[in-house]
Design a protein around this motif. Structure first.
Motif, PDB file in Angstrom:
ATOM      1  N   LEU A   1       4.622   3.916  16.232  1.00  0.00           N
ATOM      2  CA  LEU A   1       5.236   4.736  17.270  1.00  0.00           C
ATOM      3  C   LEU A   1       6.269   5.736  16.762  1.00  0.00           C
ATOM      4  O   LEU A   1       6.195   6.918  17.075  1.00  0.00           O
ATOM      5  N   LEU A   2       7.213   5.286  15.959  1.00  0.00           N
ATOM      6  CA  LEU A   2       8.340   6.152  15.626  1.00  0.00           C
ATOM      7  C   LEU A   2       8.168   7.047  14.414  1.00  0.00           C
ATOM      8  O   LEU A   2       8.707   8.146  14.397  1.00  0.00           O
ATOM      9  N   VAL A   3       7.455   6.600  13.404  1.00  0.00           N
ATOM     10  CA  VAL A   3       7.343   7.428  12.198  1.00  0.00           C
ATOM     11  C   VAL A   3       6.693   8.769  12.520  1.00  0.00           C
ATOM     12  O   VAL A   3       7.175   9.818  12.100  1.00  0.00           O
ATOM     13  N   GLY A   4       5.608   8.752  13.282  1.00  0.00           N
ATOM     14  CA  GLY A   4       4.956  10.009  13.648  1.00  0.00           C
ATOM     15  C   GLY A   4       5.890  10.932  14.405  1.00  0.00           C
ATOM     16  O   GLY A   4       5.947  12.139  14.137  1.00  0.00           O
ATOM     17  N   ILE A   5       6.641  10.377  15.326  1.00  0.00           N
ATOM     18  CA  ILE A   5       7.567  11.190  16.124  1.00  0.00           C
ATOM     19  C   ILE A   5       8.698  11.727  15.257  1.00  0.00           C
ATOM     20  O   ILE A   5       8.951  12.936  15.229  1.00  0.00           O
ATOM     21  N   THR A   6       9.377  10.834  14.543  1.00  0.00           N
ATOM     22  CA  THR A   6      10.556  11.273  13.785  1.00  0.00           C
ATOM     23  C   THR A   6      10.186  12.213  12.642  1.00  0.00           C
ATOM     24  O   THR A   6      10.824  13.259  12.468  1.00  0.00           O
ATOM     25  N   GLU A   7       9.153  11.878  11.880  1.00  0.00           N
ATOM     26  CA  GLU A   7       8.793  12.745  10.752  1.00  0.00           C
ATOM     27  C   GLU A   7       8.265  14.091  11.222  1.00  0.00           C
ATOM     28  O   GLU A   7       8.566  15.119  10.614  1.00  0.00           O
TER      29      GLU A   7
ATOM     30  N   TYR B   1      -0.382  22.150  13.874  1.00  0.00           N
ATOM     31  CA  TYR B   1       0.804  22.594  14.612  1.00  0.00           C
ATOM     32  C   TYR B   1       0.769  24.111  14.831  1.00  0.00           C
ATOM     33  O   TYR B   1       1.046  24.594  15.929  1.00  0.00           O
ATOM     34  N   LYS B   2       0.396  24.854  13.805  1.00  0.00           N
ATOM     35  CA  LYS B   2       0.319  26.319  13.936  1.00  0.00           C
ATOM     36  C   LYS B   2      -0.747  26.711  14.955  1.00  0.00           C
ATOM     37  O   LYS B   2      -0.542  27.611  15.766  1.00  0.00           O
ATOM     38  N   LYS B   3      -1.884  26.044  14.921  1.00  0.00           N
ATOM     39  CA  LYS B   3      -2.984  26.387  15.824  1.00  0.00           C
ATOM     40  C   LYS B   3      -2.678  26.058  17.283  1.00  0.00           C
ATOM     41  O   LYS B   3      -3.120  26.762  18.178  1.00  0.00           O
ATOM     42  N   THR B   4      -1.958  24.958  17.534  1.00  0.00           N
ATOM     43  CA  THR B   4      -1.719  24.526  18.910  1.00  0.00           C
ATOM     44  C   THR B   4      -0.350  24.928  19.439  1.00  0.00           C
ATOM     45  O   THR B   4      -0.145  24.932  20.643  1.00  0.00           O
ATOM     46  N   SER B   5       0.587  25.247  18.540  1.00  0.00           N
ATOM     47  CA  SER B   5       1.982  25.515  18.908  1.00  0.00           C
ATOM     48  C   SER B   5       2.589  24.353  19.689  1.00  0.00           C
ATOM     49  O   SER B   5       3.498  24.535  20.489  1.00  0.00           O
ATOM     50  N   SER B   6       2.050  23.176  19.474  1.00  0.00           N
ATOM     51  CA  SER B   6       2.554  21.974  20.138  1.00  0.00           C
ATOM     52  C   SER B   6       2.669  20.856  19.115  1.00  0.00           C
ATOM     53  O   SER B   6       1.737  20.606  18.354  1.00  0.00           O
ATOM     54  N   LEU B   7       3.791  20.203  19.133  1.00  0.00           N
ATOM     55  CA  LEU B   7       4.012  19.106  18.195  1.00  0.00           C
ATOM     56  C   LEU B   7       3.344  17.815  18.658  1.00  0.00           C
ATOM     57  O   LEU B   7       3.145  16.907  17.870  1.00  0.00           O
ATOM     58  N   TRP B   8       2.968  17.743  19.922  1.00  0.00           N
ATOM     59  CA  TRP B   8       2.425  16.492  20.464  1.00  0.00           C
ATOM     60  C   TRP B   8       1.145  16.044  19.767  1.00  0.00           C
ATOM     61  O   TRP B   8       1.001  14.874  19.442  1.00  0.00           O
ATOM     62  N   LEU B   9       0.219  16.938  19.538  1.00  0.00           N
ATOM     63  CA  LEU B   9      -1.025  16.552  18.879  1.00  0.00           C
ATOM     64  C   LEU B   9      -0.758  16.082  17.447  1.00  0.00           C
ATOM     65  O   LEU B   9      -1.336  15.102  16.998  1.00  0.00           O
ATOM     66  N   VAL B  10       0.139  16.752  16.764  1.00  0.00           N
ATOM     67  CA  VAL B  10       0.475  16.370  15.394  1.00  0.00           C
ATOM     68  C   VAL B  10       1.105  14.973  15.383  1.00  0.00           C
ATOM     69  O   VAL B  10       0.794  14.149  14.517  1.00  0.00           O
ATOM     70  N   ILE B  11       1.958  14.690  16.343  1.00  0.00           N
ATOM     71  CA  ILE B  11       2.566  13.360  16.450  1.00  0.00           C
ATOM     72  C   ILE B  11       1.489  12.309  16.682  1.00  0.00           C
ATOM     73  O   ILE B  11       1.493  11.245  16.053  1.00  0.00           O
ATOM     74  N   ILE B  12       0.549  12.603  17.562  1.00  0.00           N
ATOM     75  CA  ILE B  12      -0.542  11.657  17.855  1.00  0.00           C
ATOM     76  C   ILE B  12      -1.397  11.418  16.613  1.00  0.00           C
ATOM     77  O   ILE B  12      -1.709  10.276  16.264  1.00  0.00           O
ATOM     78  N   ILE B  13      -1.778  12.495  15.921  1.00  0.00           N
ATOM     79  CA  ILE B  13      -2.598  12.348  14.713  1.00  0.00           C
ATOM     80  C   ILE B  13      -1.854  11.523  13.667  1.00  0.00           C
ATOM     81  O   ILE B  13      -2.410  10.600  13.074  1.00  0.00           O
ATOM     82  N   HIS B  14      -0.596  11.841  13.432  1.00  0.00           N
ATOM     83  CA  HIS B  14       0.203  11.140  12.439  1.00  0.00           C
ATOM     84  C   HIS B  14       0.316   9.654  12.804  1.00  0.00           C
ATOM     85  O   HIS B  14       0.126   8.777  11.944  1.00  0.00           O
ATOM     86  N   SER B  15       0.595   9.367  14.053  1.00  0.00           N
ATOM     87  CA  SER B  15       0.759   7.977  14.489  1.00  0.00           C
ATOM     88  C   SER B  15      -0.541   7.189  14.349  1.00  0.00           C
ATOM     89  O   SER B  15      -0.534   6.047  13.874  1.00  0.00           O
TER      90      SER B  15
END
Length: 183
Positions: free
Chosen positions: A87-93, A159-173
């Motif tokens: 949960l947290l590593v994806g969000i914080t990093e 992140y550049k393609k979507t301009s949203s951090l949410w997808l990157v957080i989900i992928i990372h998590s």
């Protein structure tokens, strides 16, 4: 249940050391809405279009591990791993690396240069963990550094393609979750 207080303490430390300073820097120094600046307030719908492809890749990865590589799924994951690794590593990093550092570097550099620098910094942040866990062997460091660099570059590209951090957080998590269940 001794790991529950440790897990919560670790979670609080990550938030205090990583997330709060970034939010304050965006708000005080850049005088901007931190959640918009970090890509946490907009383009959530745009990132949803990518989610289907991401989950397809994760499902294929799971099937490959189970069928071809004959790996077993380990669902005996403790509270600490669920909270901190999944949960947290994806969000914080991602708030720090893609949301803040990549954004700031793109003010001065073209995307690919900024993304390369961010990805290198992303690799470096893992060195203390490898040292702590006794994994500081050349072959492990080399393969892990390459993997994390490529992941960091991929996260930056998404992140550049979507301009949203949410997808990157989900992928990372979910990447971290796969590492937990197939480790």
């Amino acid at each position: 249940m001794e790991s529950v207080p440790r897990a919560i303490t670790s979670a609080i430390i990550k938030i205090v050391i990583w997330v709060i300073p970034v939010i304050l820097l965006a708000k005080v120094i850049d005088k901007t809405d931190p959640f918009s600046f970090l890509g946490l307030r907009h383009n959530f719908k745009k990132s949803l279009k990518w989610i289907y492809w991401v989950f397809l890749v994760f499902i294929l990865y799971i099937l490959l591990n189970i069928t071809v590589l004959d790996n077993k799924i380990n669902l005996h994951i403790g509270f600490d791993e669920w909270l901190n690794v999944f949960l947290l590593v994806g969000i914080t990093e991602e708030i720090v690396f893609r949301g803040f550092i990549l954004n700031k570097l793109m003010d001065s550099f073209r995307f690919w240069i900024a993304n390369t620098i961010t990805s290198l910094l992303f690799v470096l942040i893992h060195f203390p963990i490898w040292i702590y866990k006794g994994l500081f062997a050349f072959h492990y460091i080399l393969s892990s550094s390459i993997t994390i660099f490529v992941l960091g570059a991929l996260f930056g590209y998404v992140y550049k393609k979507t301009s949203s951090l949410w997808l990157v957080i989900i992928i990372h998590s979910f990447y971290n979750l796969l590492g937990l269940i197939f480790h």
